[in-house]
Enzyme design. Structure first.
Site, PDB file in Angstrom:
ATOM      1  NE  ARG A  24      -3.529  -0.195   2.591  1.00 35.48           N
ATOM      2  CZ  ARG A  24      -4.741  -0.237   3.145  1.00 35.48           C
ATOM      3  NH1 ARG A  24      -5.281   0.854   3.650  1.00 35.48           N
ATOM      4  NH2 ARG A  24      -5.414  -1.362   3.221  1.00 35.48           N
ATOM      5  CG  ASP A  28      -1.093  -9.744   8.755  1.00 35.97           C
ATOM      6  OD1 ASP A  28      -1.000  -8.567   8.386  1.00 35.97           O
ATOM      7  OD2 ASP A  28      -0.512 -10.692   8.151  1.00 35.97           O
ATOM      8  CG  ASP A  40       1.818 -10.121  11.170  1.00 34.07           C
ATOM      9  OD1 ASP A  40       2.813 -10.045  10.418  1.00 34.07           O
ATOM     10  OD2 ASP A  40       1.223  -9.147  11.652  1.00 34.07           O
ATOM     11  CB  THR A  49      -1.993   7.273  -3.287  1.00 33.96           C
ATOM     12  OG1 THR A  49      -1.404   5.970  -3.328  1.00 33.96           O
ATOM     13  CG2 THR A  49      -1.113   8.249  -4.020  1.00 33.96           C
TER      14      THR A  49
END
Lengths: 447, 246
Positions: free
Chosen positions: B140, B238, B241, B144
């Site tokens: 990401r 996650d 993770d 933006t």
């Protein structure tokens, strides 16, 4: 659908109605030598000798003290626990597993452990009072009385008791004259009246041993013929029926069909065969896992959300039918890496095609497991499958907990299995013609 | 912590084999239905639900998390492979029986979206031994907050292959959309892409399958929705993770 479809068919395994031979005779008359001679001449792997020494009553403190002073009368029928003996013999006759007590002569007490006897074709019961109790007599197929001179008996007994039972020579002689001899006259010798055959001179008596062997062999032959006839009958009644809803057939998707093509192709090399068979076995085991019982369980994720899921309620174990079943163990371990696994070896007799149980080793607490997967990649007539399920049932595994997992199965075999054991589940990849020779194990193991 | 759900009507039903009566089957939350033909959800068997329960549970240790997620991934790959073309191929068995089988057609490759997608490579290799595997790294962009392509390494002849795109969690579908665009820019036709994921959200699926109607999505479970941070609810936290570091 006709009512007969739902009617439970009956199957009695060959170890039901076991042939029991009783051998009685004076102490030292050569009963156990004769038993061993019979076993070695029969040359079968499933003949068991059961010594009545295992069934001495456990002694209380007073009796035990007497025993250590050589004053306890072991040679009287009252020293024998006939109730337990009859109970165990009845279990064996019914084809069930029997726990045989172990008696320690050094401690004059029963050991904690027991010996399991299961599925013998022939059982030889030997002991001075093998023909004493009328309830035992009822269960015997042949009654033998072993005879020898009294001085031969005494000398054998002294040698044995000193070597094997930790006694001294004086104690032995005291026992002989105080108990053994009078008891022989009162209790042992009268057993001759109910005997079928009296064998003088023990093992030297070849004619007598040959007669016994021939008699046992003819009994076994008749039993094997009736077992095979019963299997055949089961097949005829179930050929036409639709498959039970307990039979789950894997959906033949294009990928599965592709794998089936590679696995079944005679030209596939061994490396590919093993790779695709392992993959398929994994899928079969994944499907079989759905028979386990689950219960609702709500869990929290690391993000703090709740999910209403399921959790299995107990252990799933497996039993491999050797040799072919072990080809599915790679698949099994991918699903349950630490799966407890029993093994049994069933081989078809080369002469008459009768399936025979040769070896059995199961997890001790198998009856408490939640689900038991029975692995065998091929089932044609279903003889081995029936036998294997019967073994599990005899060991206390509930029928509904058993999932028979197989790659190829004949319709007749499937119907036989589910008509005899309607609660057993079957997971199968592909239904093929009945009577297909076993070939998967040959391809998987390369021989 | 109460989850904010956009779609609170997650279906609940009895789960178990057909031969067992309803009363004997336990009740669990199952995958949300979506009305798209190119979305394929694994059969909601009790075993699958139990596996998902294991990997969602925060108390499940990493070794177990890896093992149980691998089992689901293998099932996903098996299902995904079903969508590949085959041609008829008759063979003879070792006992002389003939079998009208099929042969696999066309070359395949895997493409994992780093890092979580790489956790699915083992399951792919369990089913396809020497499969080629390309990688795409999408992160990401902090400025933006849109996904940005950082890295890709794909087989040269990828345009001639069927692609199994791997990413365990399908939340908004931002990374997946970008990954599909990368694949298409290398000449892979949309209809030859299969997107395999463990848990998807209805909000992610809808725009994705409308945008790529010929692409097929294979998932183990469609959850109830996304929360305000665009995490799948209930999800499993996650995935990367839990698989690699926790």
């Amino acid at each position: 659908m006709a009512d007969t479809v739902f009617k439970k068919a009956h199957y009695s395994p060959p170890w039901q109605d076991v042939c029991i031979i009783g051998i009685a005779g004076s102490s030292g008359s050569g009963k156990s030598t004769l038993s061993h001679a019979i076993v070695s001449q029969l040359a079968l792997p499933w003949v068991v000798i059961l010594s009545m020494d295992s069934f001495y009553k456990p002694l209380n403190a007073e009796a035990s003290a007497k025993a250590f002073r050589n004053e306890y009368d072991f040679d009287s029928p009252s020293a024998v626990d006939f109730d337990v003996l009859v109970d165990r013999l009845r279990d064996l006759k019914a084809g069930k597993r029997a726990e045989i007590p172990i008696y320690s002569f050094a401690k004059h007490a029963r050991e904690e452990a027991t010996t399991s006897i299961y599925s013998p074709h022939v059982l030889i019961l030997e002991g001075i009072f093998a023909l004493y109790d009328p309830r035992v007599l009822e269960l015997l197929d042949m009654k033998i009385f072993c005879e020898a001179d009294a001085d031969t008996c005494l000398s054998r007994r002294i040698l044995r008791d000193i070597a094997e039972r930790g006694r001294d020579i004086e104690g032995c002689i005291k026992q002989w004259f105080d108990y053994v001899k009078p008891n022989f006259e009162t209790y042992v010798e009268p057993q001759k009246k109910v005997t079928d055959i009296i064998v003088p001179r023990g093992v030297e008596n070849r004619v007598a041993i040959t007669m016994v062997i021939q008699y046992i062999e003819s009994k076994l032959k008749a039993k094997s013929a009736s077992h095979r006839a019963e299997l055949k009958k089961l097949g005829q009644s179930s050929e036409a029926n639709a498959l039970s809803d307990k039979v789950v057939i894997l959906e033949e998707t294009s990928q599965l069909k592709g794998m089936n093509t590679i696995i079944q192709d005679v030209d596939t090399d061994t490396e590919d065969f093993i790779f695709y068979f392992d993959r398929l076995a994994t899928l079969l085991v994944e499907h079989a896992m759905n028979n386990a019982l689950f219960k609702a369980k709500t869990v929290e994720t690391s993000a703090g959300n709740q999910y209403n899921g399921l959790v299995s309620t107990g252990a799933v174990s497996a039993v491999v039918i050797l040799r072919a079943g072990s080809a599915m163990e790679n698949g099994l371990r991918r699903v349950i890496p630490d799966c407890r696994t029993g093994r049994l070896l069933i081989q078809s007799n080369v002469r008459n095609g009768e399936p025979e149980l040769h070896y059995l080793k199961l997890p001790e607490d198998i009856e408490s497991h939640q689900s038991v997967l029975l692995l065998d990649p091929q089932m044609s007539s279903g003889g081995a499958a029936l036998m294997a399920v019967q073994v599990l049932v005899d060991h206390g595994v509930a029928e509904k907990k058993i999932v028979f997992v197989t790659y190829l199965a004949g319709r007749m075999g499937l119907n036989r299995l589910t008509s005899v054991f309607p609660e057993v589940k079957v997971v199968v990849c592909k239904v093929v013609p009945d009577y297909e020779e076993r070939w998967i194990e040959k391809r998987y193991f390369g021989c | 912590m109460a989850a904010i759900t956009k779609n609170p009507l997650s279906p609940t039903q009895c789960v178990g084999p057909d031969y067992r009566p309803e009363s004997k089957k336990p009740i669990a939350t199952v995958s949300t239905e979506v009305p798209f033909e190119n979305v394929h959800t694994l059969p909601q068997t009790p075993q699958l639900i139990a596996l998902l329960t294991m990997i969602r549970d925060k108390n499940t240790h990493r070794a177990d998390f890896i093992f149980y997620s691998n089992r689901i991934i293998r099932l996903l790959v098996e299902e995904g492979l079903n969508h590949l073309p085959v041609v008829e191929h008759a063979i003879t068995t070792p006992v002389g029986r003939s079998y009208a089988g099929v042969q696999f057609q066309g070359k395949i490759c895997g493409v994992s979206i780093m890092r979580a997608g790489e956790a699915m490579e083992q399951g792919l290799r369990d089913c396809c031994r020497s499969v080629r595997i390309g990688k795409i790294l999408i992160q990401r962009d902090e400025e933006t907050s849109k996904p940005k392509l950082f890295y890709d390494k794909l087989p040269e002849d990828i345009a001639d292959r069927w692609v199994l795109l791997l990413d365990p969690m399908f939340a908004t579908g931002g990374s997946a959309t970008m990954a599909v665009e990368v694949l298409m820019s290398r000449g892979v036709p949309e209809g030859r892409i299969l997107f395999l994921n463990l848990i998807a959200s209805p909000e992610g699926i809808e725009p994705f399958v409308k945008r790529f109607p010929k692409l097929r999505v294979v998932t183990a479970f469609i959850d109830q929705g996304l929360d305000e941070k665009n995490y799948i609810v209930p999800g499993l936290g996650d995935f990367g993770d839990r698989f690699y570091t926790m």
